[in-house]
Design a protein around this motif. Structure first.
Motif, PDB file in Angstrom:
ATOM      1  N   HIS A 290      44.033  25.038  43.407  1.00 48.42           N
ATOM      2  CA  HIS A 290      43.381  25.908  42.431  1.00 48.42           C
ATOM      3  C   HIS A 290      42.232  25.193  41.716  1.00 48.42           C
ATOM      4  O   HIS A 290      41.394  25.861  41.098  1.00 48.42           O
ATOM      5  CB  HIS A 290      44.406  26.389  41.401  1.00 48.42           C
ATOM      6  N   GLU A 291      42.195  23.883  41.810  1.00 51.07           N
ATOM      7  CA  GLU A 291      41.113  23.121  41.190  1.00 51.07           C
ATOM      8  C   GLU A 291      40.073  22.671  42.203  1.00 51.07           C
ATOM      9  O   GLU A 291      39.095  22.010  41.838  1.00 51.07           O
ATOM     10  CB  GLU A 291      41.696  21.902  40.466  1.00 51.07           C
ATOM     11  N   ASP A 292      40.268  23.029  43.466  1.00 51.11           N
ATOM     12  CA  ASP A 292      39.338  22.634  44.528  1.00 51.11           C
ATOM     13  C   ASP A 292      38.303  23.749  44.702  1.00 51.11           C
ATOM     14  O   ASP A 292      38.653  24.871  45.072  1.00 51.11           O
ATOM     15  CB  ASP A 292      40.107  22.425  45.840  1.00 51.11           C
ATOM     16  N   PRO A 293      37.027  23.474  44.447  1.00 50.35           N
ATOM     17  CA  PRO A 293      36.007  24.535  44.523  1.00 50.35           C
ATOM     18  C   PRO A 293      35.874  25.144  45.910  1.00 50.35           C
ATOM     19  O   PRO A 293      35.478  26.303  46.038  1.00 50.35           O
ATOM     20  CB  PRO A 293      34.718  23.819  44.095  1.00 50.35           C
ATOM     21  N   ARG A 294      36.206  24.386  46.968  1.00 49.64           N
ATOM     22  CA  ARG A 294      36.116  24.924  48.323  1.00 49.64           C
ATOM     23  C   ARG A 294      37.173  26.006  48.539  1.00 49.64           C
ATOM     24  O   ARG A 294      36.904  27.043  49.156  1.00 49.64           O
ATOM     25  CB  ARG A 294      36.289  23.791  49.337  1.00 49.64           C
TER      26      ARG A 294
END
Length: 247
Positions: A214-218
């Protein structure tokens, strides 16, 4: 007569074009063979859950003699508890009909398990699903827990949402946030419904991977695109039975 032949020739000549136009309305890519997977859920009386699973463990060999069991789980979170969920594989609908006919004639299965345990069931739900064309069933690296995520997509079929949905799933797979077991779409049941079966080592490892993704922009970008076609989502934590092929 010549006028009739001329009219018929024009109609026949137009048929390929008409067929080509109609083909553009296909709902999306499809798998090449007839193999499908039956999703079965039994809702059990709370006081009979453990007894039912013990009986199934004792007699499961009678059932798997007729067709292949992919996995057998109990629901821990995310839906009504006191429920078992199992997946069966069939080559085609004729194969399933043959299996059901053979089971009806199998006196040992009927008398030792089915008839005595019918009293433990309150409800039964069966859906027919296919694997999506870009996926095959994988095996987990070791024993763990499973998560079945069911997405109700907007009407229109895979032609509308398949590409975005595949990108969202693969964003988790490629970045190794989850272990993908299989992706299925419903043929009989609620249409435009896709089920994604994940494996995790434990509920805590699943929670950690989910927070990281959920914190990974991809991942966020891929999921946001797919969410444009989403109507609802349900997540269920599944605990494999001791006799389940997928553990």
């Amino acid at each position: 007569m010549l006028a009739l032949r001329s009219s018929l020739s024009r109609v026949l000549a137009a048929r390929p074009a008409a067929l080509q136009v109609c083909s553009s309305f296909a709902s999306g890519p499809r798998q090449c063979d007839g193999t499908f997977y039956e999703f079965r859920s039994y809702y059990l009386k709370p006081s009979k859950m453990n007894e039912f699973l013990e009986n199934m463990k004792k007699y499961i060999h009678l059932r798997t003699a007729h067709s292949e069991l992919i996995g057998y789980w109990s629901i821990e979170f995310g839906g009504r508890t006191n429920r078992v969920f199992h997946i069966w594989k069939y080559d085609n609908f004729a194969h399933r009909a043959e299996v059901r006919k053979a089971l009806a004639k199998d006196k040992e299965w009927q008398e030792q398990f089915l008839i005595p345990n019918l009293l433990h069931m309150e409800k039964q739900v069966c859906d027919i699903t296919y694997l999506v064309p870009w996926c095959k069933i994988e095996k987990p690296p070791k024993e763990g827990v499973y998560e079945l995520v069911t997405f109700q997509m907007k009407p229109g079929g895979p032609a509308l949402w398949a590409d975005a949905f595949q990108k969202a799933v693969n964003s988790h797979v490629n970045l190794q946030y989850n272990k993908l077991i299989g992706v299925f779409h419903t043929e009989y049941g609620e249409l435009n419904r896709v089920h994604v079966l994940w494996w995790n080592e434990s509920p805590d490892s699943r929670a950690a991977g989910r927070h990281q993704s959920h914190e990974d922009p991809r991942v966020v970008a891929a999921v946001r695109e797919s969410a444009n076609y989403l109507e609802s989502q349900q997540n269920m934590l599944l605990i494999p039975a001791s006799f389940s092929p997928l553990k």
